[in-house]
Design a protein around this motif. Structure first.
Motif, mmCIF file in Angstrom:
data_model
loop_
_atom_site.group_PDB
_atom_site.id
_atom_site.type_symbol
_atom_site.label_atom_id
_atom_site.label_comp_id
_atom_site.label_asym_id
_atom_site.label_seq_id
_atom_site.Cartn_x
_atom_site.Cartn_y
_atom_site.Cartn_z
ATOM 1 N N GLU A 127 -0.874 4.141 2.464
ATOM 2 C CA GLU A 127 0.001 4.737 3.471
ATOM 3 C C GLU A 127 -0.515 4.508 4.895
ATOM 4 O O GLU A 127 0.265 4.467 5.847
ATOM 5 C CB GLU A 127 0.168 6.239 3.214
ATOM 6 C CG GLU A 127 1.045 6.556 2.017
ATOM 7 C CD GLU A 127 2.417 5.895 2.119
ATOM 8 O OE1 GLU A 127 3.016 5.940 3.221
ATOM 9 O OE2 GLU A 127 2.881 5.327 1.116
ATOM 10 N N ALA A 128 -1.823 4.352 5.023
ATOM 11 C CA ALA A 128 -2.397 4.109 6.352
ATOM 12 C C ALA A 128 -2.047 2.722 6.887
ATOM 13 O O ALA A 128 -2.242 2.457 8.078
ATOM 14 C CB ALA A 128 -3.914 4.282 6.300
ATOM 15 N N PHE A 129 -1.539 1.865 6.015
ATOM 16 C CA PHE A 129 -1.235 0.491 6.406
ATOM 17 C C PHE A 129 0.230 0.131 6.168
ATOM 18 O O PHE A 129 0.606 -1.039 6.249
ATOM 19 C CB PHE A 129 -2.143 -0.473 5.627
ATOM 20 C CG PHE A 129 -3.602 -0.178 5.821
ATOM 21 C CD1 PHE A 129 -4.301 -0.738 6.871
ATOM 22 C CD2 PHE A 129 -4.277 0.693 4.973
ATOM 23 C CE1 PHE A 129 -5.641 -0.452 7.071
ATOM 24 C CE2 PHE A 129 -5.617 0.987 5.159
ATOM 25 C CZ PHE A 129 -6.303 0.411 6.207
ATOM 26 N N ARG A 130 1.050 1.123 5.895
ATOM 27 C CA ARG A 130 2.444 0.876 5.576
ATOM 28 C C ARG A 130 3.149 0.220 6.759
ATOM 29 O O ARG A 130 3.085 0.691 7.890
ATOM 30 C CB ARG A 130 3.128 2.194 5.219
ATOM 31 C CG ARG A 130 4.550 2.056 4.706
ATOM 32 C CD ARG A 130 4.579 1.458 3.318
ATOM 33 N NE ARG A 130 3.827 2.258 2.354
ATOM 34 C CZ ARG A 130 3.502 1.826 1.145
ATOM 35 N NH1 ARG A 130 3.851 0.603 0.757
ATOM 36 N NH2 ARG A 130 2.828 2.602 0.316
ATOM 37 N N ALA A 131 3.803 -0.903 6.516
ATOM 38 C CA ALA A 131 4.523 -1.633 7.552
ATOM 39 C C ALA A 131 5.502 -2.575 6.874
ATOM 40 O O ALA A 131 5.412 -2.834 5.661
ATOM 41 C CB ALA A 131 3.557 -2.416 8.440
ATOM 42 N N ASP A 132 6.437 -3.102 7.654
ATOM 43 C CA ASP A 132 7.403 -4.068 7.133
ATOM 44 C C ASP A 132 6.935 -5.506 7.334
ATOM 45 O O ASP A 132 7.402 -6.422 6.649
ATOM 46 C CB ASP A 132 8.756 -3.853 7.814
ATOM 47 C CG ASP A 132 9.270 -2.441 7.578
ATOM 48 O OD1 ASP A 132 9.544 -2.105 6.406
ATOM 49 O OD2 ASP A 132 9.365 -1.669 8.552
ATOM 50 N N ALA A 133 6.027 -5.695 8.274
ATOM 51 C CA ALA A 133 5.400 -7.004 8.489
ATOM 52 C C ALA A 133 4.005 -6.762 9.027
ATOM 53 O O ALA A 133 3.724 -5.717 9.641
ATOM 54 C CB ALA A 133 6.211 -7.858 9.461
ATOM 55 N N MET A 134 3.110 -7.719 8.792
ATOM 56 C CA MET A 134 1.738 -7.634 9.269
ATOM 57 C C MET A 134 1.433 -8.880 10.083
ATOM 58 O O MET A 134 1.461 -9.997 9.557
ATOM 59 C CB MET A 134 0.765 -7.507 8.099
ATOM 60 C CG MET A 134 0.965 -6.251 7.281
ATOM 61 S SD MET A 134 -0.252 -6.120 5.948
ATOM 62 C CE MET A 134 0.210 -4.525 5.239
ATOM 63 N N ARG A 182 -2.127 -6.562 -1.318
ATOM 64 C CA ARG A 182 -2.078 -5.776 -2.547
ATOM 65 C C ARG A 182 -1.675 -4.334 -2.257
ATOM 66 O O ARG A 182 -0.978 -3.700 -3.040
ATOM 67 C CB ARG A 182 -3.433 -5.806 -3.257
ATOM 68 C CG ARG A 182 -3.784 -7.151 -3.869
ATOM 69 C CD ARG A 182 -4.954 -7.022 -4.836
ATOM 70 N NE ARG A 182 -6.145 -6.482 -4.204
ATOM 71 C CZ ARG A 182 -7.079 -7.212 -3.614
ATOM 72 N NH1 ARG A 182 -6.931 -8.530 -3.554
ATOM 73 N NH2 ARG A 182 -8.135 -6.640 -3.068
ATOM 74 N N ALA A 183 -2.125 -3.800 -1.111
ATOM 75 C CA ALA A 183 -1.828 -2.411 -0.769
ATOM 76 C C ALA A 183 -0.361 -2.224 -0.388
ATOM 77 O O ALA A 183 0.257 -1.209 -0.733
ATOM 78 C CB ALA A 183 -2.728 -1.947 0.367
ATOM 79 N N PRO A 218 -7.822 -0.473 1.992
ATOM 80 C CA PRO A 218 -6.355 -0.362 1.905
ATOM 81 C C PRO A 218 -5.826 -0.015 0.524
ATOM 82 O O PRO A 218 -4.842 0.729 0.409
ATOM 83 C CB PRO A 218 -5.876 -1.749 2.359
ATOM 84 C CG PRO A 218 -6.959 -2.238 3.247
ATOM 85 C CD PRO A 218 -8.224 -1.739 2.622
ATOM 86 N N ALA A 219 -6.439 -0.545 -0.533
ATOM 87 C CA ALA A 219 -5.921 -0.288 -1.882
ATOM 88 C C ALA A 219 -5.903 1.207 -2.201
ATOM 89 O O ALA A 219 -5.001 1.692 -2.895
ATOM 90 C CB ALA A 219 -6.751 -1.040 -2.915
#
Length: 448
Positions: A167-174, A397-398, A162-163
């Protein structure tokens, strides 16, 4: 929405049993085709649920990381859903009350349960994500981003990915569904995870084994030196005695001593180690465990002084302390030991994994709290966890602005990583309902 989500339970249980029947063990020496069979099964379920662009992140020497998406409605937030489809090996199958990859229904304290390896960790949680999407007929009021891992238990290179590819993990919540409730029926958000690191300590004292009658006494026995060094890691109460490891009081909810002893399988009459609250010993302080020792096995032991011995030490780290810093403190402690004047060789083993600690409540946390309250009919609690999930720290971190929600269908007695792992059908159902309601709550609160 709640009624619709609950009505899915029989179908979701059937899907869970099919998935749990696949021995998707990503450890070396196990058939990789079974992991890929689980992958294909999950991909099919996602596509049938309405997830689009189902694809994969392909990393070296690891099963595919399943990806997919549901576009967000105009102005709505996006939620990343994480789970993993691989499982731990079953261990000694003689200790199982039914075959580990034959999902078996039974009754536990009046509740319906299903027993199988990986059914709680983490296949029930993966199915919960699927159920929440299906409850909205594949069109939830938030965007969805899927990240389902295939080698979490063995150790996937996804932890470092992810670091470099935020962009592949962009979200407002996980929504990280790899956890569970403090106890069955009590909805729980996990707000901190300990970090983890491993160390190897070795002792070599003689050219080879020597007769214990002719040489025992003055001959420097490697096993005696190792045992003495390992004993220095704890004080007489069982508290960690390594300087530089962070520990703080824990004031949140926790298991009782009786609940912990039952969950841990503590033999009658055995004490619990350490001082302070259980939460402090489990979650907001360090733990050191000797996980393996190399020496002469008892059934092959001769009357001889031991020339060489080594041990592997597992260190669990306060959520706010970098795992590398804590490992360095442990190495310094061991290198300073000179049992009987004998030096030790100490080295790091593998990569350390940092812990995680949630920040102040945001709209996602408040939305999940309300959703859990409605789904379970009782007030949610917050706890920390002693187990490490290095990917959580990496994801944070990402995408540091995304709120991280740690929850799931497991509970304190589900026996994950142990024989007779099980999930309660009621916990699966309530997790599905809570997540489906969360989608609506989060969308309603977004931007306000």
């Amino acid at each position: 929405m709640e009624a619709r989500a609950r009505a899915l339970t029989p179908d979701l249980v059937a899907e869970l049993e099919r998935l749990a029947g696949i021995p998707s063990i990503a450890f070396p020496g196990h058939p990789p085709d079974e992991v890929l069979r689980a992958h294909d099964h999950v991909v099919r379920m996602l596509a049938e649920a309405g997830v689009r662009d189902v694809g994969a992140i392909r990393l070296p020497d690891t099963p595919p990381v399943i990806t997919g998406s549901v576009p967000a409605p105009e102005g709505a937030p996006t939620v990343l859903l994480y789970a993993h489809y691989d499982v731990q090996p079953p261990g000694d199958e003689a200790l199982w009350r039914s075959p580990p990859f034959t999902p078996t229904r039974y009754e536990e304290d009046g509740a319906e349960a299903i027993r199988a390896r990986g059914i709680a960790d983490d296949k029930a949680n993966l199915i919960a994500h699927l159920g929440a999407i299906r409850a909205w007929d594949g069109r939830p009021p938030v965007g969805v981003r899927i990240v389902f891992e295939g080698a979490e238990e063995w150790g996937s290179p996804l932890d470092e990915y992810p670091a470099a590819h935020p962009e592949a993990f962009r979200a407002d919540a996980m929504a990280i569904a790899d956890m569970g409730n403090l106890r069955a029926g009590r909805p729980t958000l996990t707000v901190a995870l300990r970090g983890v690191a491993d160390v190897i300590v070795e002792v070599r004292t003689l050219e080879g084994a020597k007769h214990s009658g002719n040489f025992g006494g003055p001959a420097p026995d490697a096993m005696l030196a190792l045992v003495r060094a390992l004993a220095s890691l704890h004080d007489d109460n069982g508290d960690v005695a390594v300087e530089g490891l962070r520990r703080e009081p824990w004031t949140g909810p926790s298991l009782t001593d009786v609940e912990f002893s039952e969950a841990a399988g503590v033999e009658p009459g055995m004490p619990l180690l350490g001082t302070g609250t259980l939460g402090e010993r489990l979650w907001s302080g360090p733990a050191i465990t000797v996980t393996g020792v190399d020496a002469v096995p008892v059934d092959r032991a001769a009357g001889a002084c031991v020339p060489y011995a080594r041990a592997k030490i597992n260190l669990r780290v306060h959520p706010g302390q970098p795992a590398g810093e804590a490992r360095a403190a442990l190495i310094r402690h061991l290198e300073a030991q000179r049992p009987f004047g004998i030096p030790l060789t100490v080295s790091a083993a593998g990569e350390p994994g940092d812990g995680y600690r949630a920040g102040p409540d945001g709209p996602a946390t408040r939305a999940m709290t309300e959703a859990m309250r409605a789904a379970y009919g009782t007030e949610p609690v917050r706890m920390a966890a002693g187990g490490a999930i290095p990917l959580v720290s990496s994801l944070h971190r990402a995408v540091p602005d995304a709120e991280v929600l740690l929850f799931g269908a497991q509970d304190g007695r589900c026996e994950l990583h142990a024989p007779n792992e099980r999930v309660l059908v009621s916990e699966l159902e309530n997790t599905v309902v809570a997540e489906a309601l969360f989608f609506a709550e989060f969308a309603a609160r977004w931007g306000k």
